[in-house]
Design an enzyme around this catalytic site. Structure first.
Site, short mmCIF file in Angstrom:
data_model
loop_
_atom_site.label_atom_id
_atom_site.label_comp_id
_atom_site.label_asym_id
_atom_site.label_seq_id
_atom_site.Cartn_x
_atom_site.Cartn_y
_atom_site.Cartn_z
N TYR A 241 0.85 -1.19 0.00
CA TYR A 241 0.00 0.00 0.00
C TYR A 241 0.88 1.24 0.00
O TYR A 241 1.84 1.32 0.76
CB TYR A 241 -0.90 0.04 1.24
CG TYR A 241 -2.31 -0.38 0.92
CD1 TYR A 241 -3.06 0.35 0.00
CD2 TYR A 241 -2.89 -1.49 1.50
CE1 TYR A 241 -4.34 -0.04 -0.34
CE2 TYR A 241 -4.17 -1.89 1.18
CZ TYR A 241 -4.91 -1.15 0.24
OH TYR A 241 -6.16 -1.53 -0.09
N GLU B 240 -0.71 4.63 -0.35
CA GLU B 240 -1.64 5.76 -0.47
C GLU B 240 -0.92 7.06 -0.19
O GLU B 240 -0.11 7.15 0.74
CB GLU B 240 -2.82 5.59 0.49
CG GLU B 240 -3.83 4.60 -0.05
CD GLU B 240 -5.00 4.36 0.89
OE1 GLU B 240 -5.16 5.11 1.86
OE2 GLU B 240 -5.74 3.41 0.63
N ASP C 283 -8.26 14.83 -23.96
CA ASP C 283 -8.13 13.40 -23.65
C ASP C 283 -7.45 12.76 -24.86
O ASP C 283 -8.09 12.45 -25.86
CB ASP C 283 -9.52 12.81 -23.41
CG ASP C 283 -9.48 11.30 -23.20
OD1 ASP C 283 -8.42 10.69 -23.43
OD2 ASP C 283 -10.52 10.74 -22.83
N THR D 184 -4.71 7.37 -21.53
CA THR D 184 -4.41 6.02 -21.05
C THR D 184 -2.94 5.79 -21.34
O THR D 184 -2.30 6.56 -22.07
CB THR D 184 -5.23 4.96 -21.80
OG1 THR D 184 -5.02 5.15 -23.21
CG2 THR D 184 -6.70 5.06 -21.49
N LYS E 122 -2.35 2.30 -24.94
CA LYS E 122 -2.69 2.28 -26.37
C LYS E 122 -1.41 2.58 -27.16
O LYS E 122 -0.51 1.74 -27.18
CB LYS E 122 -3.83 3.27 -26.64
CG LYS E 122 -5.13 2.90 -25.90
CD LYS E 122 -6.27 3.82 -26.26
CE LYS E 122 -7.56 3.40 -25.58
NZ LYS E 122 -7.90 4.20 -24.42
N ARG F 84 -1.89 -1.28 -18.81
CA ARG F 84 -3.22 -0.65 -18.76
C ARG F 84 -3.24 0.35 -17.61
O ARG F 84 -2.90 0.00 -16.47
CB ARG F 84 -4.31 -1.70 -18.54
CG ARG F 84 -4.31 -2.83 -19.52
CD ARG F 84 -5.59 -3.60 -19.50
NE ARG F 84 -6.60 -2.85 -20.21
CZ ARG F 84 -6.66 -2.74 -21.54
NH1 ARG F 84 -5.78 -3.35 -22.30
NH2 ARG F 84 -7.60 -2.02 -22.10
N1 DSN Z 1 -12.37 1.34 -25.12
C1 DSN Z 1 -11.40 2.25 -25.68
C2 DSN Z 1 -11.33 2.16 -27.15
O1 DSN Z 1 -11.40 1.07 -27.66
O2 DSN Z 1 -11.16 3.18 -27.81
C3 DSN Z 1 -11.62 3.63 -25.21
O3 DSN Z 1 -11.59 3.64 -23.84
#
Ligand code: DSN
Length: 432
Positions: A59, A61, A210, A236, A239, A245
């Site tokens: 932990y 925090e 975003d 994120t 990607k 993730r």
């Molecule tokens: N689920 C994602 C996508 O496939 O674009 C976005 O969060």
């Protein structure tokens, strides 16, 4: 199969055969299929294995130097490295690396920047936006009031299906949102962050970008940066950034950074996933290498080549093409009978993985759709180049054409293409 990943799976098998066997099957599925889901990628062994460590036991925090638990000396150093690398990647002053996902990063930013009930402006999901950008069934549409700006919808418009920047300004003037959001899940064109900032400034809104989909392209120099235009950037990490993730929030503004830190913890989350933060740090280190620039450029080159090869086969690419890693394929120009749902299913049987996706103004419902979304981040990681995109487009077209002919031609073609996909995957092995 003597990679570190397979050794780990073998070890796991000694304690949990059921789970180990399923992980092994999934590894085989990934190794032998072409991943064209625009939001997925293949991480390096270093990124993957940083997650499978003792850091998960702890932990932590709080934030480096201000934790609520003892024993965080190494966690402080790891999180500091992750934050420093994130800042270096985007050329900004503050980073919060704790969000568990992109949606949670957005939730924390909403909490930091708005009151419940505040109005914000964004692109609606069906036009390429995201669930967390104001869908009624999501926190963003439940606790805040979204208003949506449009695309150019007219079929004869020269910028058909692209952002209508004048309309963005008009919506902002009319509704005076507290936050203006840009950045999308299914938008294939360059985002003009400067124009968005002008619209935000005119109505006194904060601009949130975003960039979950295009973050890796930004870091690799293949898409303009949201800085210095955006007040806050969310993304994120899994990607195009090719990390584990997770989520990430960035800003240049010290006051906003303080509010965001409070909103992430204790506002939205408890203990940070320190094993994932270590893996983020490893991925960010990879993004800072020169080779990542070449990767980002190749992702875009491959997307353009795939889009071009599909156009040659009578598919329409929405907005007339792509500037980034993804494209929305309007299947109706190939055949009115083709649906996204059928295409997704038929292609999966042939080892080509993608997702059905509504196209702007889609007459079909979301579970059917008239389109598929294709992306090149994962196949580019495997080493496929533009000439291979013609092969991929040909595979896609053969399967869909056979599907239109009926069950028996589909079964025969699917079996043949599946073998050819396996061969291609052997030539370009997935990192593991
Ligand atoms: N689920 C994602 C996508 O496939 O674009 C976005 O969060």
């Amino acid at each position: 199969m003597d990679s570190l990943s397979s050794q780990i799976i073998d070890q796991l098998r000694r304690s949990d055969r059921a789970i180990a066997d399923l992980i092994a099957k999934e590894a085989e599925r990934q190794e032998t299929t072409l991943e064209l889901i625009a939001s997925e990628n293949h991480v390096s062994p270093a990124v993957m294995h940083a997650m499978g460590t003792c850091l998960t036991n702890k932990y932590a925090e709080g934030y480096p130097g201000a934790r609520y638990y003892g024993g965080c000396v190494y966690h402080d150093q790891i999180e500091t490295i992750a934050r420093d690398r994130a800042k270096q990647m985007f050329g900004c002053r503050f980073a919060n690396v704790q969000p568990h996902s992109g949606a949670q990063a957005n939730a924390a930013v909403f909490m930091a920047l708005m009151e419940p009930g505040s109005t914000f402006a964004s692109l609606v999901l069906k036009d390429g936006g995201h669930l967390s950008h104001g869908m009624k069934i999501n926190f963003s549409g439940t606790y805040y009031k979204p208003v949506h700006y449009p695309l150019h919808y007219g079929v004869d418009h020269p910028r058909r299906e692209q952002i209508d920047y004048d309309a963005v300004k008009a919506i902002c003037r009319e509704h005076k949102p507290k936050v203006l959001m840009c950045g999308y899940s299914a938008y294939p064109r360059v985002i003009d962050f400067k124009k968005f900032r002008e619209a935000a400034d005119e109505c006194g809104a904060l601009l949130v970008a975003d960039v979950a989909h295009i973050a890796g392209l930004i870091v690799g120099g293949a898409h303009p940066s949201p800085f210095p235009h955006a007040h806050v950037v969310t993304t994120t990490t899994h990607k195009t950034l090719r990390g584990p993730r997770g989520g990430l929030i960035l800003t240049d503004d010290e006051e906003l950074a303080k509010k965001i830190d409070k909103a992430v913890f204790p506002g939205m989350q408890g203990g940070p996933l320190m094993h994932v933060i270590a893996s983020k740090a490893v991925a960010f280190g990879e993004c800072l290498q020169d080779s990542f620039k070449a990767y980002a450029a190749q992702v875009v080159t491959n997307a353009r080549a795939l889009a071009g090869a599909l156009v040659e086969r009578r598919y329409r690419i929405t907005s007339g093409g792509t500037d980034n890693h993804l494209m929305l394929v309007d299947l109706r120009t190939r055949s009115d009978k083709l649906t996204g749902a059928d295409a997704e299913k038929w292609l999966e049987a042939a080892g080509i993985i993608c997702n059905k996706n509504g196209i702007p103004d889609d007459p079909r419902p979301p579970r059917v759709t008239s389109g598929v979304r294709l992306g090149t981040p994962a196949v580019t990681t495997r080493g496929l180049r533009e000439q291979d995109m013609t092969t991929v487009a040909e595979f896609i077209d053969r399967v869909l054409a056979a599907g239109l002919e009926g069950e028996s031609p589909l079964a025969t073609t699917t079996a043949t293409v599946r073998e050819q996909v396996r061969d291609l995957c052997r030539k370009f092995p997935m990192p593991h």
